[in-house]
Design an enzyme around this catalytic site. Structure first.
Site, PDB file in Angstrom:
ATOM      1  N   GLU A 232       0.814  -1.225   0.000  1.00 23.21           N
ATOM      2  CA  GLU A 232       0.000   0.000   0.000  1.00 23.21           C
ATOM      3  C   GLU A 232       0.842   1.266   0.000  1.00 23.21           C
ATOM      4  O   GLU A 232       1.803   1.396   0.765  1.00 23.21           O
ATOM      5  CB  GLU A 232      -0.929   0.020   1.218  1.00 23.21           C
ATOM      6  CG  GLU A 232      -1.856   1.237   1.254  1.00 23.21           C
ATOM      7  CD  GLU A 232      -2.895   1.165   2.366  1.00 23.21           C
ATOM      8  OE1 GLU A 232      -3.681   2.117   2.480  1.00 23.21           O
ATOM      9  OE2 GLU A 232      -2.923   0.165   3.111  1.00 23.21           O
ATOM     10  N   LYS A 248      -8.650  -0.879   1.128  1.00 24.30           N
ATOM     11  CA  LYS A 248      -9.687  -1.373   2.028  1.00 24.30           C
ATOM     12  C   LYS A 248     -10.460  -2.448   1.272  1.00 24.30           C
ATOM     13  O   LYS A 248     -11.105  -2.160   0.269  1.00 24.30           O
ATOM     14  CB  LYS A 248     -10.643  -0.259   2.483  1.00 24.30           C
ATOM     15  CG  LYS A 248     -10.210   0.432   3.752  1.00 24.30           C
ATOM     16  CD  LYS A 248     -10.345  -0.498   4.944  1.00 24.30           C
ATOM     17  CE  LYS A 248      -9.603   0.054   6.159  1.00 24.30           C
ATOM     18  NZ  LYS A 248      -8.152  -0.207   6.103  1.00 24.30           N
TER      19      LYS A 248
END
Length: 439
Positions: A232, A248
């Site tokens: 990420e 997410k």
């Protein structure tokens, strides 16, 4: 600057990198960033090895962002061999930004942040090697290095919270959401153990082989090591453009191709995962708007599905153009810590995180990366990462997920184990029996 081709050196690029990392580990500080050639929107990290601390950030608690700004300005106007700063920002810098505290257990004792201007930079560009340094003979020194082959020895990881307590805490957080205290909260748990013998280079290579990701890094700051397989990006600056890519939404991978496609499709169409992702997208849009030119915040991609060796992830990309009166450090400060690791609203959920988590996060869920001068930077989110204090012989890693009202505690716990699969596998390969109590 020295530029050579690997065929000319007589060894492969990977063999050279292994030698270079072993030489780097002879220094008090180094940082290695590796994109693993993963196809990723806006690309991953530069592939670069920073060695030696020409100068280090000397910062006092309560003024770290100002001190970082001054340090960066000093480097970009000095006569050093490069204008890079490399390091990390710890999660608890939130206490400087907001009126918050952190009193939970800290097993590793990492400083809140550490940065250094490297003495040497090695850039890996395909089959080309570029060396930035004022020192002569670095290439020959690295080629003469004998690679250390010792195995690390780590004890079995112990959870900081029992499964029953974890499930109970998820239920209590759902109650907070039902009562209107928050919309979503990222709740994490720690696993920890002892280090009997350490080869950080070997650990990094093993983890990177299990889980090669676009924001992989290995960092050393004295006795502290960060070994990261992060998928990420927190934030990247290219000129005046800011890019943030929160994750997410998670599904495990399957060795069965049909099942793997089903899991990927299920993630893309899951209303709960989309709702979680959308909440964080909105939070990131608001964070970027604090430093952006009016009307420049854009959602470039929503609910993008990307596959990594261990998991499928739902990733969105948000961009903005920063105002002329805003500098690089302020962009980070106004968005830190990243919404994907807190939840919303940010201040309230950080209070809940402190209450329900029983350990300090330290560098976990902070950001590791680099400033390439004052005009560009790139930082990951420090997840899927192992943290080691060589002096005390302790290691720890943390993992968590977004809790919403629709969360099912047992499934949230299972998702944690999926996300930590690579690190569990890494430690299992190096595992030795735990020390007896009191030893």
């Amino acid at each position: 600057m020295t530029i050579v081709d690997f065929p000319y050196l007589g060894i492969s690029r990977d063999e050279f990198i292994l030698k270079a990392l072993n030489w780097a580990n002879e220094h008090s500080h180094f940082a290695y960033f590796n994109n693993n050639q993963v196809n990723y929107p806006h690309e991953g990290f530069h592939h670069v090895l920073a060695i030696g601390a020409h100068s280090k950030l000397a910062s006092t608690e309560g003024s770290i962002f100002n001190d970082l700004r001054t340090f960066l300005e000093g480097i970009t106007t000095s006569d050093t061999s490069n204008d890079w700063l490399v390091g990390y920002l710890g999660y608890d810098l939130k206490n400087e930004i907001e009126k918050l505290t952190s009193t939970n257990v800290d097993r590793l004792g990492f400083p809140q942040t550490q940065f250094f201007n490297p003495t040497h930079l090695l850039h890996f560009r395909g089959n080309h090697l570029e060396i930035e340094s004022k020192q002569e003979g670095i290439l020959e020194t690295i080629l003469d290095i004998q690679v250390t082959l010792i195995e690390s020895e780590l004890t079995e990881p112990k959870p900081s919270v029992s499964k029953d307590q974890y499930l109970s805490n998820v239920d209590r957080l759902r109650q907070h959401i039902e009562e209107g205290d928050c919309y979503e909260v990222n709740y994490c748990q720690e696993f920890h153990g002892d280090v009997h013998r350490l080869n950080p280079i070997g650990l990094y290579h093993s983890l990177n082989a299990i889980s090669p990701n676009p924001f992989s890094c290995l960092q050393k700051f004295g006795e502290h090591y960060i070994i990261s397989a992060s998928p990420e990006r927190f934030m990247k600056k290219e000129g005046q453009t800011i890019i943030s890519q929160p994750i997410k939404g998670t599904r495990p991978r399957s060795n069965n191709s049909n099942e793997d496609i089903r899991l990927k499709t299920d993630l893309r169409n899951d209303p709960k995962e989309q709702a979680e992702n959308m909440m964080i997208v909105d939070l990131v849009r608001n964070d970027l708007a604090r430093t952006a030119k009016t009307g420049s915040v854009k959602v470039e991609e929503i609910f993008g599905i990307y596959s990594f060796p261990q998991v499928h992830q739902m990733i969105s990309t948000i961009t903005s153009e920063i105002r002329d009166d805003i500098d690089a450090v302020e962009v980070i400060e106004k968005a830190f810590p990243m919404g994907s690791m807190t939840g919303a609203p940010k201040v309230k959920v950080m209070e809940l995180i402190e209450k329900y988590e029983n350990t300090k996060r330290g560098p976990f869920s902070g950001a590791a990366g680099y400033f390439d001068g004052s005009e560009s930077f790139d930082f990951n989110v420090l997840i899927r990462s192992l943290f080691i204090n060589q002096e005390t012989g302790k290691y720890a890693f943390q993992v968590g997920g977004a809790i919403t009202y629709d969360s099912i505690p047992e499934k949230e716990y299972e998702e944690c184990l999926v996300k930590a699969k690579a690190i569990f596998a890494l430690i299992e390969k190096q595992r030795v029996p735990s020390s007896p109590v009191g030893v």
